[in-house]
Design an enzyme around this catalytic site. Structure first.
Site, PDB file in Angstrom:
ATOM      1  N   CYS A 226     -22.723  21.072  -8.856  1.00  0.00           N
ATOM      2  CA  CYS A 226     -22.917  19.735  -9.437  1.00  0.00           C
ATOM      3  C   CYS A 226     -23.332  18.671  -8.433  1.00  0.00           C
ATOM      4  O   CYS A 226     -23.820  17.607  -8.825  1.00  0.00           O
ATOM      5  CB  CYS A 226     -21.643  19.284 -10.143  1.00  0.00           C
ATOM      6  SG  CYS A 226     -21.196  20.323 -11.553  1.00  0.00           S
TER       7      CYS A 226
ATOM      8  N   HIS B 268     -24.753  14.988 -17.933  1.00  0.00           N
ATOM      9  CA  HIS B 268     -24.708  15.513 -16.556  1.00  0.00           C
ATOM     10  C   HIS B 268     -25.735  16.629 -16.391  1.00  0.00           C
ATOM     11  O   HIS B 268     -25.404  17.802 -16.556  1.00  0.00           O
ATOM     12  CB  HIS B 268     -23.279  16.012 -16.305  1.00  0.00           C
ATOM     13  CG  HIS B 268     -23.038  16.690 -14.992  1.00  0.00           C
ATOM     14  ND1 HIS B 268     -23.818  16.508 -13.867  1.00  0.00           N
ATOM     15  CD2 HIS B 268     -22.068  17.588 -14.629  1.00  0.00           C
ATOM     16  CE1 HIS B 268     -23.336  17.244 -12.884  1.00  0.00           C
ATOM     17  NE2 HIS B 268     -22.285  17.916 -13.324  1.00  0.00           N
TER      18      HIS B 268
ATOM     19  N   CYS C 105     -17.410  15.922  -7.823  1.00  0.00           N
ATOM     20  CA  CYS C 105     -16.639  17.157  -7.735  1.00  0.00           C
ATOM     21  C   CYS C 105     -17.596  18.333  -7.910  1.00  0.00           C
ATOM     22  O   CYS C 105     -18.710  18.173  -8.407  1.00  0.00           O
ATOM     23  CB  CYS C 105     -15.552  17.195  -8.799  1.00  0.00           C
ATOM     24  SG  CYS C 105     -16.146  17.087 -10.504  1.00  0.00           S
TER      25      CYS C 105
ATOM     26  N   GLY D 201     -17.964  22.831  -8.520  1.00  0.00           N
ATOM     27  CA  GLY D 201     -17.374  24.108  -8.869  1.00  0.00           C
ATOM     28  C   GLY D 201     -16.892  24.867  -7.650  1.00  0.00           C
ATOM     29  O   GLY D 201     -17.423  24.717  -6.549  1.00  0.00           O
TER      30      GLY D 201
END
Length: 402
Positions: free
Chosen positions: A91, A358, A388, A390
């Site tokens: 991300c 997103h 944040c 994964g």
């Protein structure tokens, strides 16, 4: 070490990441090319001056595979001398692309770079690229693999966020995004996507639901309860954090980031390159950092990387005027504000991914641009951008206006 300046940034609107979404008809490489074309055209840029194009893409397979950054330079009509590189840090890929481009400039090896990201989630499904993390025991076991939504519920359980708390934050995101659009705050940077005939396909984020209220969210069932309980992932979370008796499932589609399509690009260069191209710097990329974090909680990396980055840069939270943190799930932002004792009025002031969506590989570049525009609107100086990631990581960047 050279300064890396931000000269411009653009993003597409975010289209619903489904077959009925407005951008579903647009191939991934075309979506990326839209952003590259806009950077070129609105700055009168001689693309032969560009030393590299760095794009984040989280699922670089199928039409998005094979180094989509280089492919996008062809699709956008850039000079053949412009190379391209695709990167993936889940991300945070779009922000890491910006940081990579800035590092090239700071090191003195490149003068002018375009960085950003692209993700067409309606055309290339999330998780399409696979990977060892969820399926190889030697990776999954020590990393306490579980779906991100279960990790978000684990965060809420550990730090005391109720269903009402996460729903209330989601409503705030919707309200702030709606207000920002109505006030024209995105008008300078959001570029329309057009079809081959020049007709506008999409010019506004279409995932938003400004009418959302507590009553409508209350009717949504938790999205991750079944996989947590029946799939055994609650047990994984409790094994990692035995202080918890159970995982309370509070997240659902209304308080989690939306699945969307989109692309973004940021023009970065040193002072001499900007002067040669007739560009005026808008901000300086002051510092950036990455970190690994608790893999079970997974999404608390922004807290850890913020501490690291502030220490690295010799700054404190008092030096930061505005913060953008990706709204992967409500609990991610709530925990970040709780841990750092932040004033909510300085965090995601124009809403975030819960409202607008997103697009994985692009979001980091998008929210960096959003906070730069907001610094200018409020006549403030310094911002911190973080996401944040994964598997338990965090990425953060500090920018300051010139």
């Amino acid at each position: 070490m050279a300064d890396a300046f931000i000269y411009d940034h653009v993003r597409t609107p975010r289209g619903r990441g489904k077959k009925d979404g407005s951008l579903h008809e647009v191939p991934s490489v075309r979506l990326a090319a839209v952003a590259l074309e806009a950077v070129r055209d609105r700055n009168g840029l001689d693309t032969g001056l560009v030393d590299d194009v760095v794009l984040g893409c989280v699922d670089p397979v199928g039409e998005a595979g094979g180094n989509i950054a280089r492919a996008a330079t062809f699709a956008a009509g850039y000079a053949t001398s412009v190379p391209g590189m695709q990167i993936n840090r889940f991300c945070a890929s779009g922000l890491d692309a910006v940081n990579t481009g800035a590092a090239q400039v700071m090191a003195g090896q490149h003068d002018l770079v375009i960085a950003g990201g692209v993700e067409s989630m309606s055309r290339v499904g999330i998780g399409a690229s696979g990977g060892a993390w969820p399926i190889e025991p030697q990776v999954a076991v020590p990393s306490y693999f579980m779906p991100q939504g279960v990790s978000a519920d684990l965060i809420a359980s550990k730090y005391g966020f109720s269903r009402d708390d996460v729903d209330a934050y989601a409503i705030q995101s919707q309200q702030r995004a709606d207000a920002a659009w109505k006030d024209g705050r995105f008008g300078r940077s959001v570029i329309p996507v057009k079809d081959m005939n020049g007709l506008r396909i999409l010019e506004r984020d279409e995932h938003m639901r400004p009418e959302t209220d507590m009553q409508s969210l209350a009717g949504l069932n938790p999205s991750f309860e079944m996989m947590g309980q029946m799939g055994g992932f609650d047990a994984v979370g409790i094994a990692a954090h035995p202080e918890l008796e159970k995982v309370c499932h509070v997240h659902h589609a209304g308080n989690s980031s939306g699945i969307v399509d989109g692309a973004a690009a940021v023009l970065i260069g040193n002072e001499s390159a900007g002067t040669a191209a007739g560009l005026k710097p808008r901000a300086r990329i002051k510092a950036f950092a990455n970190i690994g974090s608790d893999p079970a909680l997974m999404l608390t990396g922004p807290v850890d990387v913020t501490h690291k980055l502030l220490a690295k840069s010799g700054m404190s939270l008092g030096d930061i005027d505005l913060i953008e943190i990706n709204e992967a799930f409500s609990a991610v932002v709530l925990r970040y504000m709780q841990a750092l004792e932040l004033d909510p009025a300085t965090v995601n002031v124009n809403g975030g991914a819960i409202a607008m969506g997103h697009p994985l590989g692009a979001t980091g570049a998008m929210i960096l641009g959003t906070v730069l525009d907001e610094l200018e609107r409020q006549d403030k100086s310094t911002a911190l951008v973080t996401l944040c990631i994964g598997a338990g990581m965090g990425t953060a960047t500090i920018i300051e206006r010139v």
